[in-house]
Motif scaffolding. Structure first.
Motif, short mmCIF file in Angstrom:
data_model
loop_
_atom_site.label_atom_id
_atom_site.label_comp_id
_atom_site.label_asym_id
_atom_site.label_seq_id
_atom_site.Cartn_x
_atom_site.Cartn_y
_atom_site.Cartn_z
N THR A 111 -1.70 -1.35 -4.07
CA THR A 111 -2.82 -0.46 -3.77
C THR A 111 -2.29 0.95 -3.59
O THR A 111 -1.39 1.18 -2.77
N VAL A 112 -2.83 1.88 -4.35
CA VAL A 112 -2.42 3.28 -4.29
C VAL A 112 -3.59 4.09 -3.76
O VAL A 112 -4.65 4.15 -4.38
N SER A 113 -3.40 4.70 -2.61
CA SER A 113 -4.46 5.48 -2.00
C SER A 113 -4.37 6.94 -2.43
O SER A 113 -3.27 7.46 -2.66
N SER A 114 -5.50 7.58 -2.50
CA SER A 114 -5.54 8.99 -2.95
C SER A 114 -5.41 9.94 -1.79
O SER A 114 -5.45 9.56 -0.63
N GLN B 233 0.81 5.73 -0.89
CA GLN B 233 0.01 6.92 -1.20
C GLN B 233 0.29 7.38 -2.63
O GLN B 233 1.37 7.12 -3.18
N ALA B 234 -0.66 8.06 -3.20
CA ALA B 234 -0.48 8.61 -4.53
C ALA B 234 0.78 9.48 -4.58
O ALA B 234 1.05 10.25 -3.64
N LEU C 50 0.85 -1.19 0.00
CA LEU C 50 0.00 0.00 0.00
C LEU C 50 0.88 1.24 0.00
O LEU C 50 1.83 1.34 0.79
N THR D 94 -3.74 0.92 -9.08
CA THR D 94 -4.12 -0.14 -8.16
C THR D 94 -4.56 -1.38 -8.92
O THR D 94 -5.43 -1.32 -9.79
N PRO E 260 -3.81 6.38 -8.12
CA PRO E 260 -4.84 5.41 -7.68
C PRO E 260 -5.25 4.44 -8.79
O PRO E 260 -5.55 3.27 -8.50
#
Length: 122
Positions: free
Chosen positions: A119-122, A13-14, A11, A91, A88
């Motif tokens: 997984t890339v979170s925004s 972050q963007a 995981l 992902t 994101p």
């Protein structure tokens, strides 16, 4: 047979970076290409990047060009996918694959790894 083992997903972050690794073993002398594919939930699998076994040729899908880099370590029979400036929409489950032929923008391959989640979170 060729065995492929991936690692390095996770995981992030963007805007962040991840490096995926794919270790090949077995009849690696039969390989002429290594690929990375990905599959997002509800979407079809898509080609991400390809590398000839000699390392002399690479190919990327347009959406990752300039952000992703595929490379290999000959001594370790390992291929890497360095992913920078992640978004994101990157992902997906990422799969390493190997083939006896190098095909630009391949749609399938002879051998597959088990996949690793990115997984890339925004």
């Amino acid at each position: 047979q060729v065995q492929l083992v991936e690692s390095g997903g996770g995981l992030v972050q963007a805007g962040g970076s991840l490096r995926l690794s794919c270790a090949a073993s077995g009849r690696t002398f039969s390989i002429n290409a290594m690929y990375w594919f990905r599959q997002a939930p509800g979407k079809e699998r898509e080609f991400v990047a390809g590398l000839s076994w000699s390392g002399s040729s690479t190919y990327y899908r347009s959406s990752v060009k300039g952000r992703f880099t595929v490379s290999r370590d000959n001594a370790k029979n390992t291929v890497y996918l360095q992913m920078n400036s992640l978004k994101p929409e990157d992902t997906a489950v990422y799969y390493c694959a190997a083939d006896r032929n190098f095909i630009v923008a391949a749609t399938t391959a002879d051998y597959w790894g088990q996949g690793t989640q990115v997984t890339v979170s925004s």
